[in-house]
Design an enzyme around this catalytic site. Structure first.
Site, PDB file in Angstrom:
ATOM      1  N   ILE A 157     -16.253  -9.216 -46.144  1.00  0.00           N
ATOM      2  CA  ILE A 157     -15.325 -10.211 -46.716  1.00  0.00           C
ATOM      3  C   ILE A 157     -15.094 -11.360 -45.733  1.00  0.00           C
ATOM      4  O   ILE A 157     -15.142 -12.536 -46.118  1.00  0.00           O
ATOM      5  CB  ILE A 157     -13.985  -9.547 -47.118  1.00  0.00           C
ATOM      6  CG1 ILE A 157     -14.235  -8.490 -48.203  1.00  0.00           C
ATOM      7  CG2 ILE A 157     -12.983 -10.593 -47.610  1.00  0.00           C
ATOM      8  CD1 ILE A 157     -13.053  -7.600 -48.529  1.00  0.00           C
ATOM      9  N   ASP A 176     -13.748 -10.192 -33.787  1.00  0.00           N
ATOM     10  CA  ASP A 176     -14.199  -8.888 -34.284  1.00  0.00           C
ATOM     11  C   ASP A 176     -15.003  -8.232 -33.166  1.00  0.00           C
ATOM     12  O   ASP A 176     -16.136  -8.628 -32.879  1.00  0.00           O
ATOM     13  CB  ASP A 176     -15.080  -9.091 -35.537  1.00  0.00           C
ATOM     14  CG  ASP A 176     -15.526  -7.769 -36.166  1.00  0.00           C
ATOM     15  OD1 ASP A 176     -15.615  -6.756 -35.446  1.00  0.00           O
ATOM     16  OD2 ASP A 176     -15.793  -7.765 -37.375  1.00  0.00           O
ATOM     17  N   ASP A 263      -1.795 -10.260 -50.407  1.00  0.00           N
ATOM     18  CA  ASP A 263      -2.221  -9.653 -51.670  1.00  0.00           C
ATOM     19  C   ASP A 263      -1.920  -8.157 -51.656  1.00  0.00           C
ATOM     20  O   ASP A 263      -2.140  -7.467 -52.645  1.00  0.00           O
ATOM     21  CB  ASP A 263      -3.730  -9.885 -51.847  1.00  0.00           C
ATOM     22  CG  ASP A 263      -4.234  -9.378 -53.191  1.00  0.00           C
ATOM     23  OD1 ASP A 263      -3.555  -9.644 -54.204  1.00  0.00           O
ATOM     24  OD2 ASP A 263      -5.298  -8.728 -53.237  1.00  0.00           O
ATOM     25  N   GLU A 268       3.215  -0.547 -52.800  1.00  0.00           N
ATOM     26  CA  GLU A 268       2.732  -1.362 -53.923  1.00  0.00           C
ATOM     27  C   GLU A 268       3.113  -0.695 -55.240  1.00  0.00           C
ATOM     28  O   GLU A 268       2.671   0.419 -55.493  1.00  0.00           O
ATOM     29  CB  GLU A 268       1.214  -1.539 -53.809  1.00  0.00           C
ATOM     30  CG  GLU A 268       0.837  -2.339 -52.571  1.00  0.00           C
ATOM     31  CD  GLU A 268      -0.661  -2.648 -52.468  1.00  0.00           C
ATOM     32  OE1 GLU A 268      -1.436  -2.227 -53.338  1.00  0.00           O
ATOM     33  OE2 GLU A 268      -1.045  -3.308 -51.495  1.00  0.00           O
ATOM     34  N   HIS A 287      -2.142  -7.253 -55.443  1.00  0.00           N
ATOM     35  CA  HIS A 287      -3.408  -6.596 -55.079  1.00  0.00           C
ATOM     36  C   HIS A 287      -4.504  -6.928 -56.102  1.00  0.00           C
ATOM     37  O   HIS A 287      -5.125  -6.035 -56.692  1.00  0.00           O
ATOM     38  CB  HIS A 287      -3.202  -5.070 -54.966  1.00  0.00           C
ATOM     39  CG  HIS A 287      -4.198  -4.420 -54.053  1.00  0.00           C
ATOM     40  ND1 HIS A 287      -3.885  -3.364 -53.227  1.00  0.00           N
ATOM     41  CD2 HIS A 287      -5.520  -4.669 -53.836  1.00  0.00           C
ATOM     42  CE1 HIS A 287      -4.954  -2.985 -52.551  1.00  0.00           C
ATOM     43  NE2 HIS A 287      -5.963  -3.774 -52.909  1.00  0.00           N
ATOM     44  N   GLY A 289      -7.107  -9.037 -55.280  1.00  0.00           N
ATOM     45  CA  GLY A 289      -8.270  -9.589 -54.565  1.00  0.00           C
ATOM     46  C   GLY A 289      -9.595  -9.217 -55.216  1.00  0.00           C
ATOM     47  O   GLY A 289     -10.474 -10.060 -55.400  1.00  0.00           O
ATOM     48  N   ALA A 290      -9.738  -7.957 -55.576  1.00  0.00           N
ATOM     49  CA  ALA A 290     -11.002  -7.488 -56.150  1.00  0.00           C
ATOM     50  C   ALA A 290     -10.958  -7.473 -57.669  1.00  0.00           C
ATOM     51  O   ALA A 290     -11.874  -6.973 -58.311  1.00  0.00           O
ATOM     52  CB  ALA A 290     -11.301  -6.081 -55.641  1.00  0.00           C
TER      53      ALA A 290
HETATM   54  P1  NAD Z   1     -16.072  -4.400 -43.598  1.00  0.00           P
HETATM   55  O1  NAD Z   1     -16.121  -2.990 -43.114  1.00  0.00           O
HETATM   56  O2  NAD Z   1     -17.312  -5.027 -44.109  1.00  0.00           O
HETATM   57  O3  NAD Z   1     -15.500  -5.335 -42.445  1.00  0.00           O
HETATM   58  C1  NAD Z   1     -14.431  -4.982 -41.623  1.00  0.00           C
HETATM   59  C2  NAD Z   1     -14.655  -5.647 -40.268  1.00  0.00           C
HETATM   60  O4  NAD Z   1     -13.499  -5.406 -39.472  1.00  0.00           O
HETATM   61  C3  NAD Z   1     -15.875  -5.084 -39.509  1.00  0.00           C
HETATM   62  O5  NAD Z   1     -16.772  -6.134 -39.164  1.00  0.00           O
HETATM   63  C4  NAD Z   1     -15.261  -4.454 -38.284  1.00  0.00           C
HETATM   64  O6  NAD Z   1     -16.071  -4.588 -37.140  1.00  0.00           O
HETATM   65  C5  NAD Z   1     -13.971  -5.273 -38.136  1.00  0.00           C
HETATM   66  N1  NAD Z   1     -12.967  -4.628 -37.308  1.00  0.00           N
HETATM   67  C6  NAD Z   1     -12.705  -3.316 -37.155  1.00  0.00           C
HETATM   68  N2  NAD Z   1     -11.706  -3.148 -36.280  1.00  0.00           N
HETATM   69  C7  NAD Z   1     -11.336  -4.377 -35.875  1.00  0.00           C
HETATM   70  C8  NAD Z   1     -10.350  -4.859 -34.977  1.00  0.00           C
HETATM   71  N3  NAD Z   1      -9.555  -4.035 -34.306  1.00  0.00           N
HETATM   72  N4  NAD Z   1     -10.229  -6.193 -34.825  1.00  0.00           N
HETATM   73  C9  NAD Z   1     -11.020  -7.055 -35.492  1.00  0.00           C
HETATM   74  N5  NAD Z   1     -11.980  -6.651 -36.345  1.00  0.00           N
HETATM   75  C10 NAD Z   1     -12.124  -5.323 -36.538  1.00  0.00           C
HETATM   76  O7  NAD Z   1     -14.912  -4.425 -44.702  1.00  0.00           O
HETATM   77  P2  NAD Z   1     -14.630  -5.557 -45.777  1.00  0.00           P
HETATM   78  O8  NAD Z   1     -15.357  -5.211 -47.037  1.00  0.00           O
HETATM   79  O9  NAD Z   1     -14.831  -6.888 -45.190  1.00  0.00           O
HETATM   80  O10 NAD Z   1     -13.076  -5.289 -46.047  1.00  0.00           O
HETATM   81  C11 NAD Z   1     -12.090  -5.753 -45.146  1.00  0.00           C
HETATM   82  C12 NAD Z   1     -10.694  -5.346 -45.606  1.00  0.00           C
HETATM   83  O11 NAD Z   1     -10.417  -5.836 -46.921  1.00  0.00           O
HETATM   84  C13 NAD Z   1     -10.464  -3.836 -45.686  1.00  0.00           C
HETATM   85  O12 NAD Z   1      -9.206  -3.561 -45.098  1.00  0.00           O
HETATM   86  C14 NAD Z   1     -10.329  -3.546 -47.149  1.00  0.00           C
HETATM   87  O13 NAD Z   1      -9.461  -2.468 -47.366  1.00  0.00           O
HETATM   88  C15 NAD Z   1      -9.745  -4.847 -47.670  1.00  0.00           C
HETATM   89  N6  NAD Z   1     -10.015  -5.070 -49.094  1.00  0.00           N
HETATM   90  C16 NAD Z   1      -9.006  -5.553 -49.884  1.00  0.00           C
HETATM   91  C17 NAD Z   1      -9.237  -5.793 -51.224  1.00  0.00           C
HETATM   92  C18 NAD Z   1      -8.174  -6.355 -52.118  1.00  0.00           C
HETATM   93  O14 NAD Z   1      -8.227  -6.120 -53.328  1.00  0.00           O
HETATM   94  N7  NAD Z   1      -7.225  -7.112 -51.616  1.00  0.00           N
HETATM   95  C19 NAD Z   1     -10.492  -5.516 -51.784  1.00  0.00           C
HETATM   96  C20 NAD Z   1     -11.503  -5.058 -50.936  1.00  0.00           C
HETATM   97  C21 NAD Z   1     -11.253  -4.829 -49.601  1.00  0.00           C
END
Ligand code: NAD
Length: 318
Positions: A157, A176, A263, A268, A287, A289-290
């Site tokens: 994301i 990251d 979001d 929730e 919530h 986002g997706a």
């Molecule tokens: P992803 O696993 O592809 O990316 C997460 C990134 O965070 C990775 O690159 C990882 O290296 C990095 N990371 C881990 N620990 C870290 C730290 N301490 N500091 C900085 N970076 C760190 O996941 P994604 O698909 O990009 O999802 C990211 C977030 O979005 C998740 O928390 C997920 O739950 C949330 N999400 C929310 C919705 C929504 O509806 N709002 C939908 C999907 C995902």
């Protein structure tokens, strides 16, 4: 007795036809969530007693005590990405295979994060509500172009947000510690920063795109909020637990930061009368986002395929 699959996410129903067909072709019987809401632990345990070997799970809780009592359960497929509602360690101990639907909703969440940036910069919720009430209050906003965007987390994301932000003319930095796609940085002219403190101090907008873990819980707290600019905007489309909401309330009331748009929330929906929700400089969406047609369709199919794949692996292991 036929093996059963429990499907919990409400939005799955809109795109269930092909997914159901696929599961039935593999001989599984389907149990849908007919409650019209997230299931409780007790409900999951009760349903799972009925020879449930697989669950396609939304945000419903699967802690250790639930997994312990789902005796037939062999595989869990996450309808989405965040797996913080599943006790992964206990699942592994019990031999339950788990997989998430990587990348299925990245574009949708990224678009929502960008939307929240515009909403924050132009006070959209407040001015829109005011105009609907026949007011004509025009509060001055600012442009996103040339502003510094700090992304905490540069995964699926975070990268989609970065690409779009570059397209808007923003200056993007990613923090990251596990990031290693240097080709991506070069292609889009994005900076990587090793020091979180610097990103928090220098960004005009900070957007969270990392998972919630023991290490990242409360990453945004009294101390880290104090590092941000008083004009800063904080966007959270990841997980509520990343932010200490009490500290955020204080920061918004005391103008330590300008706006927060989320979001996601620790509870929730939020508890009635929650003072943070009432603040005019706090924007909250439910919530979503997706929650787009495209992402929901992808999540339904990929989570179904993943579950079938996991259950087939179980057959090999047996
Ligand atoms: P992803 O696993 O592809 O990316 C997460 C990134 O965070 C990775 O690159 C990882 O290296 C990095 N990371 C881990 N620990 C870290 C730290 N301490 N500091 C900085 N970076 C760190 O996941 P994604 O698909 O990009 O999802 C990211 C977030 O979005 C998740 O928390 C997920 O739950 C949330 N999400 C929310 C919705 C929504 O509806 N709002 C939908 C999907 C995902």
């Amino acid at each position: 007795m036929a093996e059963k699959i429990l499907i919990t996410p409400k939005s799955f129903k809109n795109y269930k036809e092909n997914a159901h067909k696929l599961l039935q072709e593999h001989g599984y019987e389907i149990i849908e969530n007919n409650f019209g809401r997230t299931l409780t632990e007790e409900e999951i345990i009760e349903i799972a007693q009925d020879n449930v070997v697989g669950i396609i799970i939304g945000v419903d809780p699967l802690p250790a005590n639930v997994l312990n009592q789902c005796k037939s359960l062999r595989a869990i497929s996450k309808y989405g990405v965040g797996m913080d509602n599943i006790d992964l360690k206990r699942a592994a101990e019990l031999g339950i295979l788990v997989k998430n639907a990587v990348g299925t909703n990245s574009i949708s969440v990224a678009e929502h994060a960008i939307g929240l940036m515009f909403a924050s910069a132009r006070h959209l919720p407040t001015v829109a509500a005011g105009t609907k009430a026949y007011g004509w209050e025009r509060s001055i906003g600012f442009e996103l172009t040339n502003k510094k965007l700090g992304l905490i987390g540069g995964g699926q994301i975070g990268k989609e947000v970065a690409k779009r932000a570059v397209g808007l003319g923003m200056k993007v930095t990613i923090y990251d510690p596990f990031f290693n796609d240097h080709e991506f940085l070069e292609k889009y002219g994005i900076q990587i920063e090793q020091d979180l403190t610097d990103v928090l101090k220098e960004s005009d907008i900070i957007s969270l795109h990392l998972p919630v873990t023991e290490q990242t819980k409360g990453l945004i707290n009294e101390e880290t909020l104090k590092l941000m600019k008083p004009t800063a905007i904080l966007i959270n489309t990841s997980r509520g637990e990343l932010v200490d909401e009490r500290a955020l309330y204080d920061a918004l009331v005391n103008n330590e930061i300008a706006v927060a748009a989320q979001d996601v929330y620790s509870s929730e929906p939020p508890k009635h009368g929650d003072p943070l929700v009432a603040l005019p400089n706090f924007i909250l969406t439910p919530h979503i986002g997706a929650f787009t047609q495209e992402a929901v369709e992808r999540m339904a199919m990929v989570s179904t395929e993943n579950l079938i794949e996991l259950l087939a692996q179980r057959e090999v292991v047996k």
